[in-house]
Each structure stands twice: as C-alpha cells, then as structure tokens.
Write an enzyme that holds these catalytic residues in place. Structure first.
Site, PDB file in Angstrom:
ATOM      1  N   ARG A  91      64.550  69.943 131.146  1.00  0.00           N
ATOM      2  CA  ARG A  91      63.155  69.521 131.304  1.00  0.00           C
ATOM      3  C   ARG A  91      62.791  69.637 132.776  1.00  0.00           C
ATOM      4  O   ARG A  91      62.279  70.639 133.220  1.00  0.00           O
ATOM      5  CB  ARG A  91      62.955  68.100 130.746  1.00  0.00           C
ATOM      6  CG  ARG A  91      61.500  67.685 130.606  1.00  0.00           C
ATOM      7  CD  ARG A  91      61.391  66.287 130.048  1.00  0.00           C
ATOM      8  NE  ARG A  91      61.972  65.291 130.923  1.00  0.00           N
ATOM      9  CZ  ARG A  91      61.307  64.587 131.842  1.00  0.00           C
ATOM     10  NH1 ARG A  91      60.010  64.764 131.983  1.00  0.00           N
ATOM     11  NH2 ARG A  91      61.921  63.704 132.612  1.00  0.00           N
ATOM     12  N   LYS A  92      63.092  68.593 133.556  1.00  0.00           N
ATOM     13  CA  LYS A  92      62.765  68.635 134.992  1.00  0.00           C
ATOM     14  C   LYS A  92      64.021  68.661 135.857  1.00  0.00           C
ATOM     15  O   LYS A  92      64.050  69.237 136.923  1.00  0.00           O
ATOM     16  CB  LYS A  92      61.972  67.391 135.368  1.00  0.00           C
ATOM     17  CG  LYS A  92      60.500  67.465 135.069  1.00  0.00           C
ATOM     18  CD  LYS A  92      59.814  66.295 135.728  1.00  0.00           C
ATOM     19  CE  LYS A  92      58.335  66.501 135.850  1.00  0.00           C
ATOM     20  NZ  LYS A  92      57.685  65.331 136.480  1.00  0.00           N
ATOM     21  N   HIS A 104      79.626  61.391 123.061  1.00  0.00           N
ATOM     22  CA  HIS A 104      78.811  60.248 123.500  1.00  0.00           C
ATOM     23  C   HIS A 104      79.425  58.944 122.962  1.00  0.00           C
ATOM     24  O   HIS A 104      78.817  57.889 123.074  1.00  0.00           O
ATOM     25  CB  HIS A 104      77.388  60.348 122.946  1.00  0.00           C
ATOM     26  CG  HIS A 104      76.510  61.377 123.592  1.00  0.00           C
ATOM     27  ND1 HIS A 104      76.457  61.589 124.944  1.00  0.00           N
ATOM     28  CD2 HIS A 104      75.582  62.233 123.041  1.00  0.00           C
ATOM     29  CE1 HIS A 104      75.552  62.529 125.199  1.00  0.00           C
ATOM     30  NE2 HIS A 104      75.021  62.942 124.068  1.00  0.00           N
ATOM     31  N   TYR A 142      74.619  60.534 137.639  1.00  0.00           N
ATOM     32  CA  TYR A 142      73.771  61.727 137.810  1.00  0.00           C
ATOM     33  C   TYR A 142      73.159  61.762 139.203  1.00  0.00           C
ATOM     34  O   TYR A 142      73.162  62.796 139.869  1.00  0.00           O
ATOM     35  CB  TYR A 142      72.677  61.686 136.736  1.00  0.00           C
ATOM     36  CG  TYR A 142      71.705  62.840 136.738  1.00  0.00           C
ATOM     37  CD1 TYR A 142      72.025  64.049 136.125  1.00  0.00           C
ATOM     38  CD2 TYR A 142      70.432  62.724 137.316  1.00  0.00           C
ATOM     39  CE1 TYR A 142      71.122  65.109 136.090  1.00  0.00           C
ATOM     40  CE2 TYR A 142      69.529  63.777 137.296  1.00  0.00           C
ATOM     41  CZ  TYR A 142      69.877  64.959 136.679  1.00  0.00           C
ATOM     42  OH  TYR A 142      68.981  66.005 136.655  1.00  0.00           O
ATOM     43  N   ARG A 185      73.457  57.594 134.041  1.00  0.00           N
ATOM     44  CA  ARG A 185      72.264  57.865 134.843  1.00  0.00           C
ATOM     45  C   ARG A 185      71.439  56.595 134.921  1.00  0.00           C
ATOM     46  O   ARG A 185      71.536  55.741 134.019  1.00  0.00           O
ATOM     47  CB  ARG A 185      71.468  58.945 134.095  1.00  0.00           C
ATOM     48  CG  ARG A 185      70.276  59.466 134.799  1.00  0.00           C
ATOM     49  CD  ARG A 185      69.604  60.532 133.946  1.00  0.00           C
ATOM     50  NE  ARG A 185      68.627  61.252 134.751  1.00  0.00           N
ATOM     51  CZ  ARG A 185      67.844  62.210 134.281  1.00  0.00           C
ATOM     52  NH1 ARG A 185      67.930  62.589 133.016  1.00  0.00           N
ATOM     53  NH2 ARG A 185      66.973  62.804 135.070  1.00  0.00           N
ATOM     54  N   SER A 196      63.810  60.472 129.869  1.00  0.00           N
ATOM     55  CA  SER A 196      64.342  61.752 129.406  1.00  0.00           C
ATOM     56  C   SER A 196      64.560  61.717 127.887  1.00  0.00           C
ATOM     57  O   SER A 196      64.229  62.677 127.177  1.00  0.00           O
ATOM     58  CB  SER A 196      65.651  62.048 130.141  1.00  0.00           C
ATOM     59  OG  SER A 196      66.146  63.305 129.779  1.00  0.00           O
TER      60      SER A 196
END
Ligand code: A3P
Length: 330
Positions: A296-297, A142, A230, A164, A172
């Site tokens: 997560r989603k 990162h 993303y 993103r 997130s």
C-alpha cells in the site's frame, strides 16, 4: 444474499473443514469478522474458520527441524517485506548470478516463504510432505506463541518475530480487509473496526497478547527468538539486516560486505522495487488475494492521516496499560 451463494474467493469459503475442526468451532466463542462472517476464539486468539483449520492441522502434524527458520508476525506488520529479506539473505548465492534472474523478481514473497497455517497446512492438504524442501526451510506464520506446534519449542529452530506500531497495524489492516471484502459486502467503517481492535477482536488478535507472547519469550530465550519492529527496520535497515544475519548464523563475510551485499538485499526487497514488479502488480495468491493488496504505502505513521484524536488517545491508553511493566514501547 449470503456470501456462500456468491462467486466468492477461496479465503471466504467455509467448506473443506475437517470434522474435528467443525466440532471444535461449535464450542468456541464467536464474534463477527472483519471480512469473514465469523471469528472464533481459540487458545485466546481470534481466527476465521479456515485459518483455524490450518492452525489445528499444523499443531497436529508440523515437525520442526533444527535448521528451520520461522518468521512470525502480527498481521500487516511488514511480513511481505521481511519474507523477501529472509529469502534473499538465506539464498544469497542468487546474487552471484545475473541480477535479473533473482527469484524475487518473478515470485511474490508469499510464494517463496509460505505461511504454514494459511498455505501449507490448508491449501495443500491436511498433512503435506515437507521433507523434500531444501535446508534451511523458511516458513512464516501469524500463530500466537501459545499456539505454536510443540515441535517448534522442542527443536533448535529459530523464530524471527516482527510487529509494528498498533495504530499503523490497525490502519493497514483496515485498508487490507476492505480490499478483501467483496463488492456486495461494502467497506467496513473505520469506527467499527477500531472498536473491535480495541476489544482485541482482530485476526490473530488481541494484538497486545500476540506481541507480548513473543516479547517475553525473546527476553527469556534470545537465541531462539529475535524480536523486530517495523519502525526500527525502516529507520535502520542495514543495522537490522546484519542483526538478523548474525542471529540466524548467516553473518556477512568481509568479502560480502565489500561487495555491498547488504545494500543489494535491501534494494531488491525495497517497497519501491517489489511493489512495481509485474508479478506483484498483477498476480494473485491461490486463495484469491491480489498480491498488490500487500503493498500500500509502506510508511511509518500513516495512522495520523486516518485516526481521530479520540481514537489515538484511547488506543494509546490501552497499549500503555497492556504493555505496562513489560519494557515494550511503540
Ligand atoms: P501499509 O498498509 O501501511 O502500507 P504484511 O506484509 O504483514 O501484510 O504488511 C503489509 C504492510 O507492509 C503494508 O503497510 C505494506 O505497504 C507494507 N510493505 C509491503 N512491502 C513492503 C516493503 N518492501 N517495505 C516496506 N513496507 C512494505
């Protein structure tokens, strides 16, 4: 009770820092962290002290090789997904063997593609021996562009950058960091982390500076840096997987296209597949984070369910100003 006195996971610990790192910390600007007590601003970006230790060791010792591939991302932009895709792409001979033996079915992507500064140069030792890793070596980080070790710039290594929409990245990150906060700390209110994010105070933030560093470099040097979003990956995964393969010099042959290799890779790396695997439901990183926290989603636009109209307006305005003239839009 201070967290130092509780049974805390490794990612919250502040010990094991070198004297060099301790000396540096005392001279850096600080802010209260989202999970750890303090964030430190180093080379313009915010880090918890353990991460900073990893960044320093990496800057000092990491020797990039010409064949290295580095996946760089802003936190919560789908790193886990792209790690899986990169691994499956580069090691695609696994698809020639029985599918139920694929390493992604029994290993979390963070193990197969380790973070340089969060794993190799932190958990292993200050200067781990990476020379025996098979080529091409796949790493992730990162680290902002300004903080990359000089050998990355000096070598022919390739950088794949993933970011993103900041509203989704923020939401997130809020969910993720609340999962990392131990029970005694309670959850952080969204309003509090939103304020911090807007001021640039988030892990590896300011978000916009991180993105712009790699965006500008991808324009100057498109053979070195591939810039991905993303949302675009979600919308046209096949197109972006082929683009990624071409960029890395691992294009799909017509035989592989006939064998639907692209679909095979995307299927094994899909949210639906990875998130339901036993290893990802039950495993943990050596530093203590549950693998399940990385799934997560996996959707675009979840910010609509969490941010108020005022928050959206404010963040959009900040992004408009920060990205003005760059040609970059989210
Ligand atoms: P959400 O919290 O919006 O669901 P990172 O891997 O950089 O930590 O990013 C985590 C985000 O990527 C989470 O987003 C997570 O659900 C999503 N994600 C994880 N695996 C994915 C996959 N295979 N496909 C798409 N998104 C995925």
């Amino acid at each position: 009770m201070p967290t130092s006195q509780l049974a805390v996971p490794k990612y919250l610990k502040q010990d094991e820092l070198t004297q060099e790192c301790r000396n540096l910390l005392s001279s850096l600007p600080t802010e209260k962290g989202w999970v750890t007590s303090t964030l430190y601003k180093y080379q313009g970006f915010w880090h918890p002290c353990r991460h900073l230790q990893g960044v320093l060791s990496c800057q000092k010792h990491f020797e990039a090789q010409d064949t290295d591939i580095l996946l760089v991302s802003t936190p919560k932009s789908g790193t886990t997904w792209l790690k899986a895709i990169l691994f499956a792409l580069i090691n695609r001979t696994h698809f020639l063997k029985p599918h139920d033996n694929h390493p992604l079915l029994s290993n979390n992507p963070h193990v197969l593609v380790p973070f340089l500064e969060l794993k190799l140069y932190l958990e292993k030792e200050e200067n781990p021996d990476l020379s025996s890793l098979s080529s091409p070596r796949l790493f992730s980080t990162h680290m902002p562009y300004v903080s990359l070790p000089t050998s990355v710039h000096d070598s022919q290594s390739k950088l794949v950058y993933l970011c993103r929409n900041p509203k989704d990245a923020l939401v997130s990150l809020w969910f993720f960091t609340n999962k990392l906060r131990i029970q005694e700390m309670g959850a952080s209110p969204l309003e509090e982390v939103f304020e911090k994010f807007c001021r640039g105070v988030s892990i590896y933030g300011p978000f916009w500076d991180h993105v712009l560093g790699y965006w500008e470099e991808s324009l100057k040097n498109p053979k070195k840096v591939l810039f991905l979003k993303y949302e675009e990956m979600k919308e046209q995964p096949e197109v972006h997987l082929r683009k990624l393969a071409d960029f890395l010099g691992y294009s799909f042959s017509s035989k592989e296209e006939e064998e639907r290799m692209v679909d095979g890779i995307l299927e094994i790396c899909s949210f639906e597949n990875l998130s339901k695997l036993k290893v990802n439901e039950e495993g943990k990183l050596p530093s203590g984070e549950d693998y399940s926290a990385f799934f997560r989603k996996g959707e675009v636009g979840d910010w609509k369910n969490h941010l108020t109209a005022e928050m959206v307006e404010r963040l959009d305005k900040i992004c408009e100003e920060k990205f003005d003239g760059s040609g970059l839009k989210f």
